[in-house]
Design an enzyme around this catalytic site. Structure first.
Site, mmCIF file in Angstrom:
data_model
loop_
_atom_site.group_PDB
_atom_site.id
_atom_site.type_symbol
_atom_site.label_atom_id
_atom_site.label_comp_id
_atom_site.label_asym_id
_atom_site.label_seq_id
_atom_site.Cartn_x
_atom_site.Cartn_y
_atom_site.Cartn_z
ATOM 1 N N LYS A 53 0.031 -10.377 -46.726
ATOM 2 C CA LYS A 53 -0.545 -9.399 -45.798
ATOM 3 C C LYS A 53 -0.752 -8.062 -46.510
ATOM 4 O O LYS A 53 -1.787 -7.405 -46.340
ATOM 5 C CB LYS A 53 0.371 -9.224 -44.574
ATOM 6 N N GLN A 97 7.724 -9.564 -38.211
ATOM 7 C CA GLN A 97 7.585 -10.888 -38.831
ATOM 8 C C GLN A 97 8.583 -11.868 -38.203
ATOM 9 O O GLN A 97 9.781 -11.610 -38.173
ATOM 10 C CB GLN A 97 7.812 -10.775 -40.346
ATOM 11 N N ASP A 120 -0.443 -8.353 -33.354
ATOM 12 C CA ASP A 120 -0.216 -9.802 -33.295
ATOM 13 C C ASP A 120 -0.655 -10.365 -31.937
ATOM 14 O O ASP A 120 -0.816 -11.576 -31.796
ATOM 15 C CB ASP A 120 1.275 -10.100 -33.482
#
Ligand code: NAD
Length: 282
Positions: A53, A97, A120
């Site tokens: 990322k 995460q 997200d």
């Protein structure tokens, strides 16, 4: 191979160029899109995802910051960090995460992220907006998969789409996006009886079960669009949920693993971060 390849790398390269141009335009107005990733603990797969990322951000000019927290961090410490980022003007997107260490409450952590910075798309507000067909942040993996389906050029209206998997991060939002595209949607899961009866009828088949190569050629309708979301490690190799070598002879379109949906997921994360920055305008 009879199926046409839906190449996530090629699509991502093209999309990332478009994103980089929009990032540059925003920078010219004094806004640098910023993404913060919180990584708790030392999970090896998560370390790789977070590194990828960071690289993708660099490629497109997005400012990125990784906050590494020890595995024994408390819920309070994690949520304090999230709240700091919620208030940080340089940060437009926050990603926690997953998976978090077992003692931490994932849903509470995701709920602590400001919905407008939830790149997200896992916050309940954004899940609710997707369910209601209102504008919001769409989870990156189904968003990327949907982009790949659209790029086949197929008319999706009235097509039978079968999603195998019903998780909150992939299966359910995928089903919602397909419904919004006017598909007739069936969601299958671990308790579905006679799975192949459903998959064989699918014009669009999305495999998101996390079972290595379990979609075999006899489970696929000839000419179907087959989207493989699965990421499984077998003998040190990454494979999808679809038995690619045999299914490619039956399907009309197919995504590879690696180089398919996974690549597009990160691209959609960049896009969600850019869009959050464009909306914030500061
Ligand atoms: P999950 O474990 O939360 O959900 C799996 C789903 O599959 C469940 O709903 C379960 O009911 C269903 N399932 C399991 N076994 C089944 C079976 N035999 N038949 C039918 N349904 C079955 O997983 P998830 O987070 O949704 O991820 C699914 C897969 O996608 C995993 O391999 C994961 O690594 C991968 N993934 C990939 C990306 C990406 O960027 N490509 C992103 C997220 C997840």
């Amino acid at each position: 191979m009879s199926a046409q390849l839906l190449d996530g790398k090629a699509m991502s390269d093209e999309l990332r160029q478009e994103i980089a141009a929009r990032v540059a335009a925003l920078k010219a107005k004094g806004v640098v899109p910023g993404l913060a990733v919180i990584l708790v603990g030392e999970d090896p797969a998560s370390q790789i995802y977070v590194r990828n990322k960071g690289i993708a951000c660099e490629q497109t000019g997005v400012y990125s910051r990784t906050i590494r927290m020890p595995a024994e961090s408390t819920q309070q410490q994690l949520e304090d960090e999230i709240r700091r980022l919620n208030a940080d003007k340089r940060i437009h997107g926050i990603l926690v995460q997953l998976p978090l260490p077992a003692h931490l409450d994932e849903s509470a952590a995701l709920a602590a992220v400001a919905p407008e910075k939830d790149v997200d798309g896992f916050h309940m507000i954004n899940a609710g907006r997707l369910m209601n067909g209102q504008p919001g942040v769409t989870p990156c993996t189904p968003k990327g998969a949907m982009e790949m389906i659209r790029r086949t050029g197929a008319d999706l209206r009235g097509k039978h789409a079968v999603v195998v998997g019903r998780s909150n991060i992939v299966g359910k939002p995928m089903a919602m996006l397909l419904l919004q595209a006017d598909c007739t949607v069936t969601v299958c899961h671990s308790k579905t009886r006679n799975l192949a009866d459903f998959t064989r009828d699918a014009d669009i088949l999305v495999a998101a079960a996390g079972r290595a190569r379990f979609i075999t050629a006899d489970m696929v309708k000839p000419g179907a669009i087959v989207i493989d979301v699965g990421i499984n490690r077998v003998d040190g190799k990454v494979v999808g949920d679809v038995d690619f070598d045999v299914v490619k002879e039956v399907a009309g379109w197919i995504t590879p693993v690696p180089g398919g949906v996974g690549r597009m997921t990160i691209t959609m994360l960049l896009k969600n971060t850019l869009e959050a920055a464009e909306r914030a305008g500061c």
